[in-house]
Design a protein around this motif. Sequence first.
Motif, PDB file in Angstrom:
ATOM      1  N   TYR A  34       2.754   5.405   6.654  1.00  0.00           N
ATOM      2  CA  TYR A  34       2.517   4.816   5.351  1.00  0.00           C
ATOM      3  C   TYR A  34       1.223   5.422   4.824  1.00  0.00           C
ATOM      4  CZ  TYR A  34       5.995   1.038   5.361  1.00  0.00           C
ATOM      5  OH  TYR A  34       7.163   0.313   5.332  1.00  0.00           O
ATOM      6  N   ARG A  35       1.016   5.275   3.550  1.00  0.00           N
ATOM      7  CA  ARG A  35      -0.250   5.699   2.980  1.00  0.00           C
ATOM      8  C   ARG A  35      -0.683   4.713   1.896  1.00  0.00           C
ATOM      9  NH1 ARG A  35       1.691  11.086  -0.422  1.00  0.00           N
ATOM     10  NH2 ARG A  35       2.816   9.975  -2.087  1.00  0.00           N
ATOM     11  N   GLN A  36      -1.985   4.719   1.678  1.00  0.00           N
ATOM     12  CA  GLN A  36      -2.547   3.886   0.623  1.00  0.00           C
ATOM     13  C   GLN A  36      -3.548   4.708  -0.157  1.00  0.00           C
ATOM     14  OE1 GLN A  36      -4.130   0.127   1.951  1.00  0.00           O
ATOM     15  NE2 GLN A  36      -4.070  -0.713  -0.116  1.00  0.00           N
ATOM     16  N   GLY A  37      -3.196   4.994  -1.399  1.00  0.00           N
ATOM     17  CA  GLY A  37      -4.085   5.746  -2.264  1.00  0.00           C
ATOM     18  C   GLY A  37      -5.053   4.828  -2.982  1.00  0.00           C
ATOM     19  N   PRO A  38      -6.058   5.384  -3.617  1.00  0.00           N
ATOM     20  CA  PRO A  38      -7.058   4.581  -4.333  1.00  0.00           C
ATOM     21  C   PRO A  38      -6.403   3.673  -5.370  1.00  0.00           C
ATOM     22  CG  PRO A  38      -7.754   6.865  -4.187  1.00  0.00           C
ATOM     23  CD  PRO A  38      -6.328   6.813  -3.719  1.00  0.00           C
ATOM     24  N   GLY A  39      -6.608   2.387  -5.241  1.00  0.00           N
ATOM     25  CA  GLY A  39      -6.063   1.434  -6.198  1.00  0.00           C
ATOM     26  C   GLY A  39      -4.586   1.171  -6.062  1.00  0.00           C
ATOM     27  N   ASN A  40      -3.975   1.715  -5.018  1.00  0.00           N
ATOM     28  CA  ASN A  40      -2.522   1.554  -4.851  1.00  0.00           C
ATOM     29  C   ASN A  40      -2.192   0.684  -3.646  1.00  0.00           C
ATOM     30  OD1 ASN A  40      -2.073   3.282  -7.025  1.00  0.00           O
ATOM     31  ND2 ASN A  40      -1.991   5.081  -5.692  1.00  0.00           N
ATOM     32  N   THR A  87      -3.480  12.037  -2.063  1.00  0.00           N
ATOM     33  CA  THR A  87      -4.730  11.531  -1.504  1.00  0.00           C
ATOM     34  C   THR A  87      -4.599  10.077  -1.097  1.00  0.00           C
ATOM     35  OG1 THR A  87      -6.116  13.071  -2.744  1.00  0.00           O
ATOM     36  CG2 THR A  87      -7.144  11.015  -2.043  1.00  0.00           C
ATOM     37  N   GLY A  88      -5.128   9.761   0.064  1.00  0.00           N
ATOM     38  CA  GLY A  88      -5.104   8.388   0.525  1.00  0.00           C
ATOM     39  C   GLY A  88      -5.355   8.301   2.006  1.00  0.00           C
ATOM     40  N   VAL A  89      -5.327   7.091   2.495  1.00  0.00           N
ATOM     41  CA  VAL A  89      -5.438   6.854   3.926  1.00  0.00           C
ATOM     42  C   VAL A  89      -4.020   6.755   4.478  1.00  0.00           C
ATOM     43  CG1 VAL A  89      -6.297   5.343   5.730  1.00  0.00           C
ATOM     44  CG2 VAL A  89      -7.637   5.664   3.638  1.00  0.00           C
ATOM     45  N   TYR A  90      -3.745   7.532   5.474  1.00  0.00           N
ATOM     46  CA  TYR A  90      -2.417   7.583   6.078  1.00  0.00           C
ATOM     47  C   TYR A  90      -2.440   6.793   7.389  1.00  0.00           C
ATOM     48  CZ  TYR A  90      -0.798  11.011   2.712  1.00  0.00           C
ATOM     49  OH  TYR A  90      -0.404  11.640   1.546  1.00  0.00           O
ATOM     50  N   TYR A  91      -1.478   5.892   7.502  1.00  0.00           N
ATOM     51  CA  TYR A  91      -1.394   5.015   8.661  1.00  0.00           C
ATOM     52  C   TYR A  91      -0.112   5.304   9.437  1.00  0.00           C
ATOM     53  CZ  TYR A  91      -4.904   2.246   6.185  1.00  0.00           C
ATOM     54  OH  TYR A  91      -6.036   1.818   5.539  1.00  0.00           O
ATOM     55  N   CYS A  92      -0.268   5.464  10.712  1.00  0.00           N
ATOM     56  CA  CYS A  92       0.869   5.593  11.608  1.00  0.00           C
ATOM     57  C   CYS A  92       1.351   4.196  11.990  1.00  0.00           C
ATOM     58  CB  CYS A  92       0.417   6.364  12.839  1.00  0.00           C
ATOM     59  SG  CYS A  92       1.628   6.484  14.151  1.00  0.00           S
ATOM     60  N   TYR A  93       2.653   4.016  12.107  1.00  0.00           N
ATOM     61  CA  TYR A  93       3.141   2.712  12.542  1.00  0.00           C
ATOM     62  C   TYR A  93       4.360   2.868  13.441  1.00  0.00           C
ATOM     63  CZ  TYR A  93       7.293   2.587   9.553  1.00  0.00           C
ATOM     64  OH  TYR A  93       8.520   2.830   8.993  1.00  0.00           O
ATOM     65  N   LEU A  94       4.605   1.790  14.157  1.00  0.00           N
ATOM     66  CA  LEU A  94       5.761   1.701  15.049  1.00  0.00           C
ATOM     67  C   LEU A  94       6.404   0.346  14.821  1.00  0.00           C
ATOM     68  CD1 LEU A  94       7.534   2.310  17.592  1.00  0.00           C
ATOM     69  CD2 LEU A  94       5.661   1.312  18.934  1.00  0.00           C
ATOM     70  N   ARG A  95       7.722   0.355  14.695  1.00  0.00           N
ATOM     71  CA  ARG A  95       8.446  -0.905  14.586  1.00  0.00           C
ATOM     72  C   ARG A  95       9.491  -0.960  15.674  1.00  0.00           C
ATOM     73  NH1 ARG A  95      11.037  -0.259   9.887  1.00  0.00           N
ATOM     74  NH2 ARG A  95       9.151  -0.782   8.723  1.00  0.00           N
TER      75      ARG A  95
END
Length: 112
Positions: A34-40, A87-95
Amino acid sequence: VQLQASGGGSVQAGGSLRLSCGASGIIVGIMGWYRQGPGNQRELVADKGYGGTTHYADSVKGRFTISRDNAKNTIYLQMNSLKPEDTGVYYCYLRQVGQEHWGKGTLVTVSS
């Protein structure tokens, strides 16, 4: 389960980066980014099941490729033709087994 991501950085538009995420333990679930961009809000970028089923966000189709090495409990995200909006913070995840696990984010900055 612990997830450890790496590979973020700064790049100019049109460039490439490769993210990696390794997981501890027995991993048979869906892994992705997943990712989270500025203000998103946080949004799905891509994920891949243990058997190979893959999903991509429309915004990254044709530019990003997710791959997975089940023997190493590791996923990779090859990001090509990067755009400033990536651009953003990218997060690794596992489900798996009804639970979600998240790694610490890794920052990707794409300058124009």
